[in-house]
Design an enzyme around this catalytic site. Structure first.
Site, short mmCIF file in Angstrom:
data_model
loop_
_atom_site.label_atom_id
_atom_site.label_comp_id
_atom_site.label_asym_id
_atom_site.label_seq_id
_atom_site.Cartn_x
_atom_site.Cartn_y
_atom_site.Cartn_z
N GLU A 195 2.96 -4.39 1.00
CA GLU A 195 1.81 -5.14 1.67
C GLU A 195 0.68 -4.73 1.18
OE1 GLU A 195 -1.45 -5.24 3.60
OE2 GLU A 195 -1.00 -3.04 4.77
N CYS A 223 -6.30 -2.70 5.71
CA CYS A 223 -5.65 -3.49 5.38
C CYS A 223 -6.21 -4.26 6.13
CB CYS A 223 -4.53 -3.69 4.99
SG CYS A 223 -3.81 -2.58 5.66
#
Length: 515
Positions: free
Chosen positions: A286, A320
């Site tokens: 990720e 994020c």
């Protein structure tokens, strides 16, 4: 009997008793700051002279802890221990491994404020953000444990007369887990327990900025009954320990959360088959985002402004999923911009040991310098309408910053800043707004604020992100409710906290028996 999963409730800090309990936890943890924390290899504590020194980003003079730093030799010992322990651990029943996670979750729940207090000191998280981080760690353990019990039964397949066929899951081997510093407990715990509960053994290499909370969690897993060698704690440098373990022929799974640069490098290195390697490595990555909130002309504009501010400045924009871009239709652009500025200027900034601070520091000097350099770029590319100032004299503090009138392809609208900066762009119509929202290399989260049903349906099809939200902020995914992971250069869309995640750590096996 296992009760149905529900996510861990957040603490209400307006309750005086809860507030007092958290203040007591902060005092307790403060007394423990500065201690040494060892490696864990094959169930044994190993102390090294070379230490990772973890500091409070809100107070550079305050040492949170000193964590022993692993070398290649330690990494080799750890992976051999994990490989040996795998033979026994993989034969534990799915329910037995799940029950270990239930025990670990119960331990953390009893010490919830203590772990959140560590996050306040080590990551600079405000109370609510720290509490949510700890709750999510508990959620990962509770959710994955239940998922494993279900997967332990295998999946139904067909059998013909005279044969019995089964479809079962088997562990893969040794997993290397490299979590980030921004969700220092939740993502670290989630990415560690997923391979564990599926029967793999783990090498945990925590983020160098936040290794102490990881060390404390390792103690919890030991207390819950994890056998020696099943999890090995090996903090160290990426160049020395990280690369060595990524390349190692006995590594089967690599889980990484962090930057695009490092994630793509790991992905490439893992693809190379090393001498003695008899399998292809699985990589779960990720790698962040450049996440957009689209505001339609037919929208609740107060909701839109609130969503932009919460998404941009929660945990100082160091998520994020942070909404670092807002694309606003021209008819309502000025009104939304002005309200965003008003709300931003009301936010409080400071040390997060106090209960009423909305935003704390950024994580370290490198982040501070990077974000401040982007603010200078923003002054050239757009118009600064709020914030723009930083102070690193005591801690790494940057005021929540808003830039208006950015071009869709500007650096500020394309590059991940990972700080308290949001950039506003005007769109002529909804089609153009979605086009702008999709124009980066990332595709993690996004939000659309609109009361137009046709535009909602259009965005469902055309807004290319892994997590899409309507009429709310684009942060705050909850395990089991909003499985999390993105498209494009945001990663492998592995959907942490979702029904497919554990399967990525196992291999499916078909067993066919004639009778």
């Amino acid at each position: 009997m296992v009760v149905p999963y529900k996510h861990e409730p957040f603490t209400d800090f307006t309750d005086k008793e809860n507030k007092k309990a958290f203040e007591e936890a902060l005092k307790l943890v403060k007394e423990e700051l500065g201690k040494d924390h060892d490696l864990l290899i094959n169930g044994e504590r190993v102390s090294t002279e070379d230490k990772i020194v973890s500091i409070n980003p809100a107070n550079k003079e305050q040492i949170v802890g000193r964590v022993s730093k692993a070398t290649k030799e330690h990494a080799e010992r750890a992976i051999q221990a994990a490989d040996e322990a795998f033979e026994g651990w993989r034969k534990w029943s799915a329910r037995s491994r799940a029950e270990l996670l239930f025990r670990a979750a119960a331990i953390v729940r009893r010490r919830k404020h203590e772990f959140s207090a560590y996050l306040v000191y080590e990551a600079g998280k405000p109370w609510k953000e720290a509490d949510a981080d700890t709750a999510e760690a508990i959620d990962f353990m509770e959710y994955y444990a239940r998922q494993m019990i279900e997967l332990g039964e295998g999946k139904a397949i067909e059998s013909r007369p005279g044969e019995q066929n089964r479809y079962v899951y088997t562990p893969s081997g040794v997993a290397l887990v490299i979590p980030p510093w921004n969700f220092a407990f939740a993502i670290m715990a989630g990415t560690a327990v997923a391979p564990l509960v599926t029967g793999n053994t783990v090498l945990l290499k925590p983020a160098s900025a936040t290794p102490v909370v990881a060390a404390k969690f390792v103690e919890v897993l030991e207390e819950a009954g994890l056998p020696k060698g099943v999890l090995n704690f090996v903090p160290g440098s990426g160049a020395e320990v990280g690369d060595y373990l990524v390349d190692h022929p006995k590594t089967s799974i690599i889980t990484f959360t962090g930057s695009r640069e490092v994630g793509t490098r790991i992905y490439e290195r893992a693809a190379k088959v090393q001498p003695g390697q008899q399998h292809l490595k699985r990589v779960i990555v990720e790698m962040g985002g450049k996440d957009t909130i689209v505001v339609d002309k037919d929208a609740d504009l107060e909701l839109a402004a609130q969503a932009i501010v919460v998404s941009a400045f929660g945990f100082s924009g160091q998520k994020c999923s942070a909404g670092s871009r807002a694309v606003i239709l021209k008819e309502v652009y000025d009104q939304v911009r002005d309200r965003v500025v008003e709300l931003t200027n009301e936010l409080t900034l400071g040390e997060t040991t106090g209960p009423d601070v909305y935003m704390g520091p950024v994580i370290d000097q490198a982040s501070f310098d990077k974000i401040m350099s982007y603010i200078e770029i923003g002054k050239e590319e757009g118009r600064l309408v709020a914030g723009g100032e930083g102070d690193d004299s005591k801690g790494f503090f940057i005021k929540p910053t808003v830039f208006a009138d950015l071009a869709p392809k500007s650096r500020m609208q394309q590059e991940e800043i990972f700080g308290p900066v949001v950039c506003l762009t005007k769109a002529d119509n909804f089609d153009e707004a979605i086009e702008i929202a999709n124009n980066t290399e990332y595709g993690l989260t996004g939000a659309v604020i609109t009361n137009n049903r046709a535009h909602i349906e259009q965005a469902k099809m055309d807004f290319h992100v892994g997590n899409l939200y309507f009429n709310r902020n684009c942060t705050g995914a909850i395990v089991g409710y909003h499985p999390f992971g993105g498209f494009k250069m945001s990663g492998t869309d592995s959907k942490a906290g979702g029904p497919d995640y554990l399967g990525l750590h196992m291999q499916a096996k078909t067993v066919s028996e004639m009778y």
